[in-house]
Structures are given as C-alpha cells and as structure tokens.
Scaffold this motif. Structure first.
Motif, short mmCIF file in Angstrom:
data_model
loop_
_atom_site.label_atom_id
_atom_site.label_comp_id
_atom_site.label_asym_id
_atom_site.label_seq_id
_atom_site.Cartn_x
_atom_site.Cartn_y
_atom_site.Cartn_z
N LEU A 34 0.74 -1.27 0.15
CA LEU A 34 -0.04 -0.13 0.23
C LEU A 34 0.90 1.26 -0.07
O LEU A 34 0.73 2.19 -0.73
N ALA A 35 1.91 1.24 0.74
CA ALA A 35 2.85 2.62 0.76
C ALA A 35 3.59 2.56 -0.41
O ALA A 35 3.84 3.84 -0.76
N GLU A 36 3.97 1.69 -1.23
CA GLU A 36 4.47 1.73 -2.55
C GLU A 36 3.50 2.25 -3.62
O GLU A 36 3.89 2.38 -4.73
N GLY A 37 2.15 2.12 -3.31
CA GLY A 37 1.18 2.37 -4.22
C GLY A 37 0.82 1.38 -5.22
O GLY A 37 0.42 1.58 -6.44
N LEU A 38 1.03 0.12 -4.87
CA LEU A 38 0.85 -1.01 -5.85
C LEU A 38 -0.65 -1.46 -5.78
O LEU A 38 -0.83 -2.28 -6.64
N VAL A 39 -1.64 -1.03 -4.92
CA VAL A 39 -2.65 -1.45 -4.82
C VAL A 39 -3.70 -0.54 -5.52
O VAL A 39 -3.70 0.68 -5.27
N ARG A 40 -4.69 -1.07 -6.36
CA ARG A 40 -5.58 -0.41 -6.91
C ARG A 40 -6.99 -0.79 -6.38
O ARG A 40 -7.27 -2.09 -6.15
N VAL A 41 -8.00 0.09 -6.10
CA VAL A 41 -9.39 -0.25 -5.91
C VAL A 41 -10.33 0.45 -6.63
O VAL A 41 -10.18 1.78 -6.72
N ASN A 42 -10.92 -0.26 -7.40
CA ASN A 42 -11.91 0.09 -8.37
C ASN A 42 -11.30 1.23 -9.62
O ASN A 42 -11.56 2.10 -9.79
N GLY A 43 -10.01 0.68 -9.72
CA GLY A 43 -9.17 1.41 -10.60
C GLY A 43 -8.41 2.58 -10.13
O GLY A 43 -7.35 2.95 -10.83
N ASP A 44 -8.34 2.87 -8.75
CA ASP A 44 -7.55 4.17 -8.20
C ASP A 44 -6.67 3.58 -7.33
O ASP A 44 -6.90 2.75 -6.56
N VAL A 45 -5.34 4.22 -7.37
CA VAL A 45 -4.33 3.87 -6.45
C VAL A 45 -4.93 4.16 -5.06
O VAL A 45 -5.50 5.27 -4.84
N GLU A 46 -4.75 3.03 -4.16
CA GLU A 46 -5.22 3.22 -2.67
C GLU A 46 -4.08 3.00 -1.79
O GLU A 46 -3.28 2.07 -1.91
N THR A 47 -3.79 3.85 -0.92
CA THR A 47 -2.83 3.75 0.11
C THR A 47 -3.05 3.60 1.44
O THR A 47 -2.32 3.21 2.54
N ARG A 48 -4.44 3.65 1.67
CA ARG A 48 -5.04 3.47 3.28
C ARG A 48 -5.36 2.04 3.34
O ARG A 48 -6.41 1.59 2.95
N ARG A 49 -4.59 1.43 4.42
CA ARG A 49 -4.80 0.05 4.86
C ARG A 49 -6.48 0.01 5.41
O ARG A 49 -6.90 -1.18 5.29
N GLY A 50 -6.89 0.96 5.95
CA GLY A 50 -8.35 0.93 6.73
C GLY A 50 -9.36 1.35 5.94
O GLY A 50 -10.37 1.44 6.16
N ARG A 51 -8.79 1.57 4.47
CA ARG A 51 -10.22 1.82 3.56
C ARG A 51 -11.26 0.89 3.57
O ARG A 51 -11.10 -0.46 3.62
N GLN A 52 -12.72 1.01 3.68
CA GLN A 52 -13.55 0.09 3.73
C GLN A 52 -14.03 -0.30 2.43
O GLN A 52 -14.39 0.46 1.86
N LEU A 53 -13.96 -1.43 2.20
CA LEU A 53 -14.49 -2.24 0.79
C LEU A 53 -16.00 -2.99 1.24
O LEU A 53 -16.20 -3.19 2.09
N VAL A 54 -16.85 -2.79 0.05
CA VAL A 54 -18.04 -3.36 0.42
C VAL A 54 -18.32 -4.11 -0.97
O VAL A 54 -17.50 -4.20 -1.92
N ALA A 55 -19.19 -5.19 -1.06
CA ALA A 55 -19.66 -6.01 -2.17
C ALA A 55 -19.51 -5.19 -3.48
O ALA A 55 -20.00 -4.11 -3.57
N GLY A 56 -18.73 -5.77 -4.58
CA GLY A 56 -18.63 -5.18 -5.70
C GLY A 56 -17.50 -4.37 -6.14
O GLY A 56 -16.96 -4.17 -7.20
N ASP A 57 -16.86 -4.13 -4.99
CA ASP A 57 -15.43 -3.39 -5.20
C ASP A 57 -14.39 -4.32 -5.62
O ASP A 57 -14.28 -5.53 -5.47
N VAL A 58 -13.54 -3.71 -6.42
CA VAL A 58 -12.57 -4.68 -7.09
C VAL A 58 -11.11 -4.03 -6.81
O VAL A 58 -10.80 -2.95 -6.83
N VAL A 59 -10.29 -4.96 -6.17
CA VAL A 59 -8.97 -4.86 -5.66
C VAL A 59 -8.03 -5.51 -6.74
O VAL A 59 -8.05 -6.57 -6.98
N GLU A 60 -6.94 -4.63 -6.94
CA GLU A 60 -6.11 -5.20 -7.91
C GLU A 60 -4.39 -5.03 -7.31
O GLU A 60 -4.38 -3.89 -6.73
#
Length: 69
Positions: A34-60
């Motif tokens: 996450l700190a390196e900016g390698l994770v995307r949620v719904n196509g957007d870079v995400e750096t927050r480990r506590g980001r709340q995900l709900v059904a239908g969200d796509v993590v890459e």
C-alpha cells in the motif's frame, strides 16, 4: 477474469481483504504494498490500509484482480 472473495460482514478493511484474498501473506506485507502505491481499488491507487470495501469493489495488485463478494 476477476476472482470473487466472499466476506462475512457488510464491509471489510482493505488490509484485511488483501490477506483474505491471498494477495499478501501478512499485515506487514499489506502495509508495504500500500505504501508503495501498488494497490488499486476500483481502478484508483489506494494507500489507506483501513479503507472500507463493500461487495462489488475490485482490488488489484500485481495484475491480479479480486472482487469483494
């Protein structure tokens, strides 16, 4: 193709989901990618480990996409 990983509750934190979906081995690994900016949620870079995900969200991460089931 996107895999789907079911969750028990209405939402889950991103750090927990990364482990549940076998995208990382440990919480420390989750923090690092996450700190390196390698994770995307719904196509957007995400750096927050506590980001709340709900059904239908796509993590890459590293080309693998997993949807929250």
């Amino acid at each position: 193709m996107t895999d789907s990983v079911p969750i028990r509750d209405a939402s889950i934190r991103l750090g927990q989901f990364l482990k549940l979906a076998d995208l990382v081995d440990t919480g420390a690994d989750a923090k690092g990618v996450l700190a390196e900016g390698l994770v995307r949620v719904n196509g957007d870079v995400e750096t927050r480990r506590g980001r709340q995900l709900v059904a239908g969200d796509v993590v890459e991460l590293t080309g693998r996409q997993v949807s929250v089931g």
